[in-house]
Every structure is written in structure tokens, then in C-alpha cells.
Design a protein around this motif. Structure first.
Motif, short mmCIF file in Angstrom:
data_model
loop_
_atom_site.label_atom_id
_atom_site.label_comp_id
_atom_site.label_asym_id
_atom_site.label_seq_id
_atom_site.Cartn_x
_atom_site.Cartn_y
_atom_site.Cartn_z
N PRO A 269 0.82 -1.22 0.00
CA PRO A 269 0.00 0.00 0.00
C PRO A 269 0.85 1.26 0.00
O PRO A 269 1.79 1.40 0.78
CB PRO A 269 -0.83 -0.13 1.28
N ARG A 270 0.52 2.17 -0.88
CA ARG A 270 1.13 3.50 -0.93
C ARG A 270 -0.02 4.50 -0.92
O ARG A 270 -0.62 4.80 -1.94
CB ARG A 270 2.00 3.66 -2.18
N ILE A 271 -0.32 5.00 0.27
CA ILE A 271 -1.55 5.76 0.51
C ILE A 271 -1.20 7.24 0.67
O ILE A 271 -0.24 7.59 1.38
CB ILE A 271 -2.27 5.24 1.76
N LEU A 272 -1.99 8.08 0.04
CA LEU A 272 -1.79 9.53 0.14
C LEU A 272 -3.09 10.17 0.62
O LEU A 272 -4.16 9.94 0.06
CB LEU A 272 -1.40 10.10 -1.23
N PHE A 273 -2.97 10.99 1.68
CA PHE A 273 -4.10 11.76 2.19
C PHE A 273 -3.91 13.22 1.83
O PHE A 273 -2.86 13.80 2.11
CB PHE A 273 -4.20 11.63 3.72
N SER A 279 -8.78 18.71 8.70
CA SER A 279 -9.69 17.73 8.08
C SER A 279 -9.54 16.33 8.65
O SER A 279 -10.31 15.43 8.29
CB SER A 279 -9.47 17.70 6.57
N GLY A 280 -8.56 16.11 9.52
CA GLY A 280 -8.41 14.81 10.17
C GLY A 280 -7.43 13.88 9.50
O GLY A 280 -7.47 12.66 9.73
N LYS A 281 -6.52 14.42 8.70
CA LYS A 281 -5.56 13.55 7.99
C LYS A 281 -4.65 12.81 8.97
O LYS A 281 -4.42 11.61 8.81
CB LYS A 281 -4.70 14.41 7.04
N SER A 282 -4.13 13.50 9.97
CA SER A 282 -3.18 12.86 10.88
C SER A 282 -3.84 11.76 11.69
O SER A 282 -3.25 10.69 11.90
CB SER A 282 -2.57 13.92 11.82
N LEU A 283 -5.08 11.98 12.13
CA LEU A 283 -5.78 10.95 12.92
C LEU A 283 -6.05 9.72 12.06
O LEU A 283 -5.78 8.58 12.49
CB LEU A 283 -7.09 11.53 13.46
N GLN A 284 -6.56 9.92 10.85
CA GLN A 284 -6.85 8.78 9.98
C GLN A 284 -5.58 8.04 9.58
O GLN A 284 -5.56 6.81 9.48
CB GLN A 284 -7.61 9.25 8.73
N ALA A 285 -4.49 8.78 9.35
CA ALA A 285 -3.23 8.14 9.00
C ALA A 285 -2.72 7.28 10.15
O ALA A 285 -2.22 6.16 9.93
CB ALA A 285 -2.19 9.21 8.64
N ALA A 286 -2.87 7.76 11.38
CA ALA A 286 -2.43 6.97 12.53
C ALA A 286 -3.26 5.70 12.67
O ALA A 286 -2.72 4.62 12.97
CB ALA A 286 -2.53 7.82 13.80
N TYR A 353 0.86 12.18 4.45
CA TYR A 353 -0.01 13.36 4.43
C TYR A 353 0.85 14.61 4.66
O TYR A 353 1.98 14.53 5.16
CB TYR A 353 -1.11 13.26 5.48
N GLY A 354 0.31 15.74 4.25
CA GLY A 354 1.06 17.00 4.35
C GLY A 354 1.82 17.36 3.10
O GLY A 354 2.44 18.42 3.02
N PHE A 355 1.81 16.48 2.11
CA PHE A 355 2.48 16.71 0.83
C PHE A 355 1.86 15.76 -0.19
O PHE A 355 1.64 14.59 0.13
CB PHE A 355 3.99 16.44 0.96
N PRO A 356 1.50 16.25 -1.38
CA PRO A 356 1.69 17.60 -1.93
C PRO A 356 0.57 18.54 -1.52
O PRO A 356 -0.54 18.10 -1.18
CB PRO A 356 1.64 17.34 -3.43
#
Length: 423
Positions: A269-273, A279-286, A353-356
């Protein structure tokens, strides 16, 4: 030079290329063909198989009880995919095959055509060039488990099996009003689907065996044989309710036959948020990293770690972070590429997450051969974003904090659309 203690993992571009070109599926299809047909010259057989370039050609079975609409669905799929329709009627009366005379003789003597003869007829027809190149839609066959096993032993394995179903009372009612166009083989109904063309109306004929007793007998036989067919094709089978408007039935059938079944290929898996702050990117990524064991990578945190570790790139990044200016994209890409190409990311996968943050960064990510295979865009109302950000606080124990970022309601939606085009 001494041999390494363990084999080096393939570089990320190799894995991305294999996934993009579906090499695993290609090799799997060739291996299946070799094991089924057992050619004397496997190399030449594989070369011929690759030259045919027919792995994407449709191979569909349309099954169901009498009057469920198999012919209508099969003919519509043939027109949509430009494929070849094959049914018991076409094999007996429209094809010139070596076994056709034998099958017709059984039909004329009112004897049941043996399952082996049907399987051989279908195998001979499917070996023709048009079926190989254009694909095929097999209508109303197999009817029982024995026929299904014979097809599989002959190397005839459909990719999708569509099973139409409806209550018996509906099927009996349909059958009583069924009419057939002998020229086009289109199926009509006196109540539900009557043609507007007067010429077509005049040439419609009643199919054979329209009595309620005959249809009830066929339904009983179908219900007795279907569980065996379902057992063989259950992983590639989709049941669709035929007791609804034909447009809805055709839409559901098309949606299913255009889907690809889950591949057994190795998958990293190579997942990009992507999404605005808050918007909750860090929580979902964790949560994703915890559940699936992938590496959780925050671009901002990665830059801070590079500065804290006093790496060469970290020393170059430090002045920008201390002064509050954005770090140049080329430095971010070097740090990010180095981390994503690390052994744990290549082996276990990653969620980033955080890029791009804009289309230029998205293009740089692709040029660096960092291509995600799952991209998620988080979107929520502007008011919710401001409410979330205003409630953020610094944890005095861990020192974790979030930068106060200015959120532009209008431009972020535009950036999302532009970034979407990159992937």
C-alpha cells in the motif's frame, strides 16, 4: 565481494511498474493457459498467447431461469462490448461446426443432447478467431454442475458470471407473453416490451414450449441444478434481480462485468491523504498505520526530524523552519524520497499526508517515481475547519503542537481539483 546477508528489495519504481502494467495478472493468465492446454512447445505457446493480446476481452456467462431475460442481457452486452454471443440456439442453427450435425440429429430425434457434446461444441466455437479477439458472452450455459466441470476441464473459464433471478410467478407470467423476432432474435413481450415498429410486430412469433406446465417443469429443473453451478462459480458470480425495469437490470449487469476481481498479486500500500488543515488527515493516518502496519509519514514532522538529527539536508532546512518560511520543494522532495525509499516503507508500505499541497508538488512527486496507489481527498465545510483549528492546543507534556495555518476557503477547493488531476 561477500554475498549480502539477505537479498536487497526491489527499488520502488520496479514495484510500481509491475502494478501499473499488471505483470502478475499477465503471468498468472499465461500459467493457467499452460497448465490447462499442456502444449508441447510452452515457449511458442506463450509467444502466441501474448500476440493475441486478448486478456481484456470479455468472457461472461449469463445464467438464469426461463423468461428471466438472459437473451436480452446477452444481446445487449454483445452490442456494448462488440463480443460474440453464443447460445444453444446459435450453436445448433447458425454455426457450421464439425459436431453440429450430431447435435442436430439428437434434437430431431427429441433426445437430450449429451453434456459432453455441448461442451465440445462450445470449445470448438470459442477457439475461433473472432471469439479469441473480441471475447464472448455465453448465454444459458452451463445448466448444471457437470456441464460447468466440463467447461473448466476444457479451459473455458469465464471471468464474470451473471445470474438473473425473479419469483416463479413473475417468470410464468412473462413467459406467457413472450414473443421472438426471427430476424434479429430480439425478445419482446406483449405487456412489458412491445415494439413500436409495425413491421417488427407482424413478424413476431411465439417461442416453443410456452405452456404453463412446460415452464413450471423447467423452473423445477433449474432450481434443482443451480446450487451445483453456484458452488463452482461463487467467487465470480453476481446475482441480479430481474424483476425490475430492464434499464436498471442492464445497468447493474454492466457495472459488475466491468469490475475486476481482487488480484492475488503482492500488494504494497502507498496511501496519500490530501485535505485542508483540520480535516483529520493525521488521525486517519495513525489509525490506518496501526491497523495495517504501514509506515505513518507526516511531511512536516519529517522535516523537523531531519533538523533534529542534524543531517546534511536538515542543516539546509533549519534556517527556513526557524524563520517560518516555507521549505523549498526540492529540499522537501529529497528528504521525502529518501524516507519513502527506506526498507520499511518499501516492504510494509506507507501512508503520507502534508504533501503535496499544490499541483506543482504533485507533479514533482510523480517525477520522483513516488506514485501512490490509493489517494484520498478529505473535504469539509469551511466553518468546520475553523472550528477545529481554533480548538487546537499544545500538549505541555509531549511538546506536540500544530502550526497555526491560514485557511483560504476559495483556493483550497481549487488546489484539490488540481492535485486530483496529478493522480
Amino acid at each position: 565481494m561477500d554475498a549480502p546477508a539477505r537479498p536487497w528489495p526491489p527499488p520502488p519504481p520496479v514495484g510500481a511498474y509491475a502494478e501499473e502494467r499488471e505483470l502478475f495478472r499477465l503471468l498468472q493468465n499465461m500459467l493457467e493457459e499452460l497448465l490447462i492446454h499442456k502444449p508441447d512447445d510452452p515457449i511458442q505457446y506463450m509467444i502466441n498467447h501474448l500476440k493475441q493480446n486478448n486478456d481484456d476481452a470479455p468472457r461472461i456467462c449469463v445464467l438464469g431461469p426461463p423468461a428471466s431475460g438472459k437473451t436480452t442481457v446477452a444481446m445487449w452486452l454483445c452490442k456494448h462490448f462488440d463480443a460474440i454471443r453464443i447460445s444453444q440456439e446459435t450453436l445448433l442453427f447458425k454455426e457450421i461446426l464439425t459436431l453440429t450435425k450430431e447435435a442436430k440429429a439428437c434434437k430431431e430425434r427429441k433426445q437430450k443432447i449429451p453434456n459432453a457434446l455441448w461442451a465440445n461444441l462450445i470449445q470448438e466455437r470459442l477457439s475461433n478467431v473472432d471469439c479469441i479477439k473480441q471475447g464472448w458472452i455465453l448465454e444459458g450455459f452451463p445448466e448444471n454442475q457437470e456441464q460447468a466441470w466440463m467447461l473448466q476441464s476444457s479451459g473455458i473459464i469465464p471471468r464474470h458470471v451473471v445470474v438473473l433471478y425473479a419469483p416463479d410467478t413473475v417468470l410464468i407470467e412473462r413467459n406467457s407473453g413472450k414473443r421472438l423476432d426471427p430476424f434479429t432474435e430480439e425478445v419482446y413481450h406483449t405487456t412489458f416490451n412491445w415494439p413500436s415498429d409495425l413491421l417488427v410486430q407482424q413478424r413476431l412469433v411465439e417461442p416453443e414450449d410456452l405452456s404453463e406446465q412446460e415452464i413450471s417443469k423447467k423452473l423445477l429443473e433449474y432450481h434443482r441444478n443451480f446450487p451445483g453451478v453456484f458452488q463452482i462459480y461463487q467467487k465470480i458470480l453476481k446475482s441480479i434481480n430481474a424483476d425490475q425495469p430492464s434499464v436498471d437490470v442492464l445497468s447493474q449487469v454492466l457495472t459488475y462485468v466491468q469490475t475486476r476481481h481482487r488480484s492475488a498479486a503482492p500488494f504494497t500500500p502507498r496511501i496519500l491523504f490530501c485535505g485542508p488543515p483540520g480535516s483529520g488527515k493525521s488521525l486517519q493516518a495513525a489509525l490506518i498505520a496501526q491497523k495495517y502496519g504501514v509506515v505513518n509519514i507526516c511531511c512536516g514532522q519529517l522535516l523537523k526530524e531531519a533538523v533534529a538529527d542534524k543531517t546534511k539536508l536538515g542543516e539546509l532546512v533549519k534556517p527556513y523552519i526557524d524563520s517560518g518560511y516555507p521549505v523549498p520543494d526540492n529540499l522537501v522532495m529529497k528528504i521525502l524520497a529518501e524516507r519513502l525509499n527506506a526498507l520499511d516503507c518499501v516492504t510494509n508500505g506507507w501512508v503520507l499526508y502534508g504533501f503535496p499541497r499544490d499541483v506543482e508538488q504533485g507533479e514533482q512527486l510523480q517525477k520522483s517515481h513516488i506514485i501512490p496507489n490509493r489517494v484520498f481527498f478529505f473535504n469539509l465545510p469551511y466553518e468546520s475547519i475553523m472550528e477545529r483549528l481554533s480548538q487546537r492546543r499544545i500538549d505541555p507534556v509531549t511538546g506536540e503542537r500544530n502550526q497555526r495555518l491560514q485557511v483560504k476557503q476559495d483556493t483550497w477547493g481549487l488546489d484539490l481539483e488540481q492535485i486530483w488531476k496529478c493522480f
